[in-house]
Scaffold this motif. Structure first.
Motif, PDB file in Angstrom:
ATOM      1  N   GLU A 221       0.834  -1.199   0.000  1.00  0.00           N
ATOM      2  CA  GLU A 221       0.000   0.000   0.000  1.00  0.00           C
ATOM      3  C   GLU A 221       0.874   1.257   0.000  1.00  0.00           C
ATOM      4  N   TYR A 222       2.091   1.161   0.524  1.00  0.00           N
ATOM      5  CA  TYR A 222       3.021   2.301   0.489  1.00  0.00           C
ATOM      6  C   TYR A 222       3.312   2.719  -0.959  1.00  0.00           C
ATOM      7  N   ASP A 223       3.552   1.705  -1.804  1.00  0.00           N
ATOM      8  CA  ASP A 223       3.881   1.991  -3.211  1.00  0.00           C
ATOM      9  C   ASP A 223       2.679   2.625  -3.909  1.00  0.00           C
ATOM     10  N   PHE A 224       1.497   2.147  -3.531  1.00  0.00           N
ATOM     11  CA  PHE A 224       0.260   2.656  -4.124  1.00  0.00           C
ATOM     12  C   PHE A 224       0.041   4.117  -3.696  1.00  0.00           C
ATOM     13  N   ALA A 225       0.268   4.397  -2.407  1.00  0.00           N
ATOM     14  CA  ALA A 225       0.105   5.772  -1.911  1.00  0.00           C
ATOM     15  C   ALA A 225       1.096   6.701  -2.609  1.00  0.00           C
ATOM     16  N   GLY A 226       2.315   6.229  -2.786  1.00  0.00           N
ATOM     17  CA  GLY A 226       3.327   7.025  -3.481  1.00  0.00           C
ATOM     18  C   GLY A 226       2.882   7.352  -4.899  1.00  0.00           C
ATOM     19  N   SER A 227       2.252   6.378  -5.550  1.00  0.00           N
ATOM     20  CA  SER A 227       1.846   6.651  -6.928  1.00  0.00           C
ATOM     21  C   SER A 227       0.628   7.561  -6.988  1.00  0.00           C
ATOM     22  N   ILE A 228      -0.248   7.527  -5.978  1.00  0.00           N
ATOM     23  CA  ILE A 228      -1.347   8.510  -5.944  1.00  0.00           C
ATOM     24  C   ILE A 228      -0.749   9.908  -5.877  1.00  0.00           C
ATOM     25  N   LYS A 229       0.281  10.061  -5.039  1.00  0.00           N
ATOM     26  CA  LYS A 229       0.850  11.387  -4.818  1.00  0.00           C
ATOM     27  C   LYS A 229       1.836  11.804  -5.900  1.00  0.00           C
ATOM     28  N   GLY A 230       2.285  10.834  -6.700  1.00  0.00           N
ATOM     29  CA  GLY A 230       3.241  11.158  -7.749  1.00  0.00           C
ATOM     30  C   GLY A 230       4.642  11.360  -7.213  1.00  0.00           C
ATOM     31  N   ALA A 231       4.901  10.888  -6.002  1.00  0.00           N
ATOM     32  CA  ALA A 231       6.236  10.999  -5.407  1.00  0.00           C
ATOM     33  C   ALA A 231       6.385   9.871  -4.402  1.00  0.00           C
ATOM     34  N   PRO A 232       7.598   9.315  -4.279  1.00  0.00           N
ATOM     35  CA  PRO A 232       7.743   8.216  -3.320  1.00  0.00           C
ATOM     36  C   PRO A 232       7.473   8.693  -1.900  1.00  0.00           C
ATOM     37  N   LEU A 233       6.888   7.813  -1.134  1.00  0.00           N
ATOM     38  CA  LEU A 233       6.632   8.105   0.274  1.00  0.00           C
ATOM     39  C   LEU A 233       7.976   8.147   1.002  1.00  0.00           C
ATOM     40  N   GLU A 234       8.133   9.114   1.925  1.00  0.00           N
ATOM     41  CA  GLU A 234       9.351   9.134   2.737  1.00  0.00           C
ATOM     42  C   GLU A 234       9.131   8.283   3.971  1.00  0.00           C
ATOM     43  N   VAL A 235      10.001   7.304   4.170  1.00  0.00           N
ATOM     44  CA  VAL A 235       9.848   6.431   5.334  1.00  0.00           C
ATOM     45  C   VAL A 235      11.114   6.446   6.190  1.00  0.00           C
ATOM     46  N   PHE A 236      10.916   6.192   7.469  1.00  0.00           N
ATOM     47  CA  PHE A 236      11.987   6.203   8.467  1.00  0.00           C
ATOM     48  C   PHE A 236      11.920   4.858   9.190  1.00  0.00           C
ATOM     49  N   ALA A 237      13.071   4.255   9.414  1.00  0.00           N
ATOM     50  CA  ALA A 237      13.078   2.945  10.071  1.00  0.00           C
ATOM     51  C   ALA A 237      12.727   3.102  11.553  1.00  0.00           C
ATOM     52  N   GLY A 238      11.639   2.492  11.974  1.00  0.00           N
ATOM     53  CA  GLY A 238      11.208   2.589  13.372  1.00  0.00           C
ATOM     54  C   GLY A 238      12.298   2.044  14.286  1.00  0.00           C
ATOM     55  N   PRO A 239      12.636   2.772  15.366  1.00  0.00           N
ATOM     56  CA  PRO A 239      13.737   2.338  16.235  1.00  0.00           C
ATOM     57  C   PRO A 239      13.509   0.974  16.896  1.00  0.00           C
ATOM     58  N   VAL A 240      12.261   0.573  17.111  1.00  0.00           N
ATOM     59  CA  VAL A 240      12.000  -0.695  17.786  1.00  0.00           C
ATOM     60  C   VAL A 240      11.845  -1.845  16.789  1.00  0.00           C
ATOM     61  N   THR A 241      11.041  -1.631  15.762  1.00  0.00           N
ATOM     62  CA  THR A 241      10.684  -2.723  14.847  1.00  0.00           C
ATOM     63  C   THR A 241      11.504  -2.741  13.563  1.00  0.00           C
ATOM     64  N   LYS A 242      12.178  -1.620  13.276  1.00  0.00           N
ATOM     65  CA  LYS A 242      12.899  -1.444  11.997  1.00  0.00           C
ATOM     66  C   LYS A 242      11.940  -1.441  10.801  1.00  0.00           C
ATOM     67  N   LEU A 243      10.638  -1.403  11.069  1.00  0.00           N
ATOM     68  CA  LEU A 243       9.680  -1.304   9.969  1.00  0.00           C
ATOM     69  C   LEU A 243       9.777   0.098   9.371  1.00  0.00           C
ATOM     70  N   PRO A 244       9.651   0.213   8.047  1.00  0.00           N
ATOM     71  CA  PRO A 244       9.653   1.548   7.440  1.00  0.00           C
ATOM     72  C   PRO A 244       8.341   2.264   7.761  1.00  0.00           C
ATOM     73  N   LEU A 245       8.419   3.475   8.313  1.00  0.00           N
ATOM     74  CA  LEU A 245       7.216   4.181   8.766  1.00  0.00           C
ATOM     75  C   LEU A 245       7.163   5.572   8.142  1.00  0.00           C
ATOM     76  N   PRO A 246       5.981   6.013   7.718  1.00  0.00           N
ATOM     77  CA  PRO A 246       5.866   7.310   7.040  1.00  0.00           C
ATOM     78  C   PRO A 246       6.437   8.434   7.918  1.00  0.00           C
TER      79      PRO A 246
END
Ligand SMILES: Cc1cc2nc3c(=O)[nH]c(=O)nc-3n(C[C@H](O)[C@H](O)[C@H](O)COP(=O)(O)O)c2cc1C
Ligand SMILES: [Mn+2]
Length: 487
Positions: A221-246
């Motif tokens: 869904e991140y890739d889809f949101a980026g394409s709606i906006k016409g720009a890649p979503l900026e994500v930051f690695a969460g300090p606990v989970t390392k998951l990419p977060l907006p």
């Protein structure tokens, strides 16, 4: 295009569609005001501040995308488009979208305030009790739940409701086991481990819309949101989970979804989008919250379900994906698809070219109408977005003994109020769908009594010439003249 939720709120304000509300109570009042506002013709967006018992600056934003105008704005479409034209523009844009992978950044606005371990306290956030009989406060009503698939490594980011239970425990509710979040969590649990998870509260509207889309498994869904906006979503690695977060998100929870063998908690009940409490409190997976991060003066995006016709989105986005499904399947001549009653009724309008054309379209639409018992096909002279028009077609073109079919054992869920409790207890959450062919019978459609109404084009011509008189407006050219004289 807006950069984040704050940017979108500014755009809404400049349309004159935002109301500021101070001093409301998190218990039932914010939910009540949201529901009343959503029932007015203008259906304004609301920004709550100075919430009773919370520091000024902690805000809640509701009715974000509940009108056709603001739903179009969220997609970067012209908010002045007529609703069906806006939905068609979205369907066409959606078909051409190319996935845009997010971009990893080193800084995140949500790290302005961060609490971990024993400092985690969910009570510090104003999670509303949305409806009177809700089983507790919900931090997540329009929040995204982020997980990484352990096999493919792709990120799923979808909306599942999140109830607050205590200082560091929340539950995440999957409507049914086919949700990607449920499938992914199960993969971790089957290996005897917890599933790393994050909750994004206050996503921007592109993410909110992406989180509602039925995307194929493996597609983020991140890739889809980026394409709606016409720009890649900026994500930051969460300090606990390392998951990419907006990086621009407002409030983030990080932690682990515990295996149900270790713990589950009774979730709900929660007022649902059907306008009922149909799913009782049920055991639900528990997220242990290990960290809370939030921006200064954070804004929670709230999207409580409400009795229809109120709905999270002023344009029926799932009708756009069904429209696209029909085109991809090779069904020609579809002129519109719409959903009414908060997605519980799907309408397809088409120009019939051959016998069976209408039923072919209806069966495809029925297959993807989640929880919807009514699927209606109308001819191309009927506006599918106009419920009165649709009912006119049903009552004047459908002979029930010949043109209604029932498809049994079809896709619904435990939220369906009409499924008997015994069935739900046995895990049976399917229902039947009626297909109503409200079209002129194909065999004699050219001999069908002609309609007496103006065509849409004729009506627009009249509106152009006489609309001001009918609406008692001063004609546009007169207003201009007056201004010139005034200057
Ligand atoms: C405001 C809102 C709340 C939702 N709440 C839930 C929920 O609690 N549980 C659920 O399974 N789906 C919920 N949904 C629907 C899912 O987000 C949606 O079906 C999504 O496509 C599922 O994504 P997935 O295919 O990645 O599982 C909600 C949707 C919206 C817009
Ligand atoms: Mn998904």
């Amino acid at each position: 295009m807006y950069k984040d939720l704050r940017g979108f709120i500014k755009q809404v304000e400049s349309l004159g569609a935002l109301r500021h509300i101070a001093g409301a109570d998190q218990r039932y009042e914010i939910g009540g005001i949201t529901e009343v506002a959503a029932g007015t013709p203008e259906c304004p967006a609301l920004l709550f501040d100075r919430i009773k018992g919370f520091p000024a600056g902690f805000r809640i934003f509701t009715n974000a995308t509940t009108t056709p105008q603001r739903a179009a704005l969220a997609l970067g479409l012209d908010p002045a488009l007529r609703p069906l034209d806006a939905l068609k523009a979205w369907m066409q844009k959606r078909q051409k979208l190319k996935a845009r992978a997010p971009r990893l950044v080193r800084k995140a606005a949500f790290m302005e305030n961060s609490f971990a371990g024993r400092k985690v306290d969910m009570a510090a956030l104003p999670a509303p009790y949305w409806h009177r009989k809700d089983g507790g406060p919900y931090i997540g009503s329009g929040s995204l739940v982020i997980m990484r698939d352990p096999d493919g490594g792709w990120i799923n980011a979808s909306i599942y409701r999140v109830q607050v239970h205590d200082r560091n425990k929340v539950t995440i509710q999957f409507d049914h086991q086919g949700r990607h979040g449920a499938i992914i969590a199960r993969k971790y649990w089957d290996k005897g481990t917890s599933c790393p998870v994050a909750v994004v509260n206050g996503p921007d509207p592109a993410l909110f819309i992406a989180g509602f889309e039925y995307l194929p498994e493996g597609q983020s869904e991140y890739d889809f949101a980026g394409s709606i906006k016409g720009a890649p979503l900026e994500v930051f690695a969460g300090p606990v989970t390392k998951l990419p977060l907006p990086a621009q998100a407002e409030i983030i929870l990080e932690g682990e979804l515990l295996p149900p063998s270790k713990m589950s908690l009774p979730e709900g009940p929660f007022g649902e989008f059907t306008g009922y409490y149909a799913a009782d409190a049920r055991p639900c997976p528990v997220m242990e919250v290990k960290a809370i991060h939030h921006r200064d003066d954070p804004i929670l995006l709230g999207s409580p379900p409400m009795k229809p016709p109120r709905f999270h989105f002023g344009l029926p986005f799932r009708a756009a994906s069904i429209w696209s499904n029909l085109e991809m399947a090779g069904v020609t001549d579809v002129v519109g698809v719409w959903q009414h009653v908060a997605q519980l009724m799907t309408v397809v309008a088409l120009k019939q070219r051959y016998a069976g054309h209408a039923k072919r379209a209806a069966l495809i639409a029925a297959a993807n109408s989640y929880m919807g018992r009514l699927v209606v096909v109308v001819d191309d002279d009927v506006d599918p977005s106009n419920l009165a028009d649709v009912m006119w077609a049903i009552t004047t073109r459908c002979e029930p003994s010949e043109q209604i079919d029932i498809v049994r054992n079809a896709w619904s869920s435990a939220l369906d109020p009409r499924i008997p409790p015994e069935h739900k207890n046995a895990g049976i959450t399917s229902h039947s769908k009626a297909i109503i062919e409200a079209v002129r019978p194909f065999g004699w459609k050219d001999r069908y009594p002609p309609t007496s109404a103006l065509t849409a084009d004729e009506a627009r011509e009249i509106e152009k010439k006489w609309g001001d008189v009918i609406a008692r407006r001063k004609p546009a050219h007169a207003a201009k003249k007056r201004n010139r004289r005034g200057r």
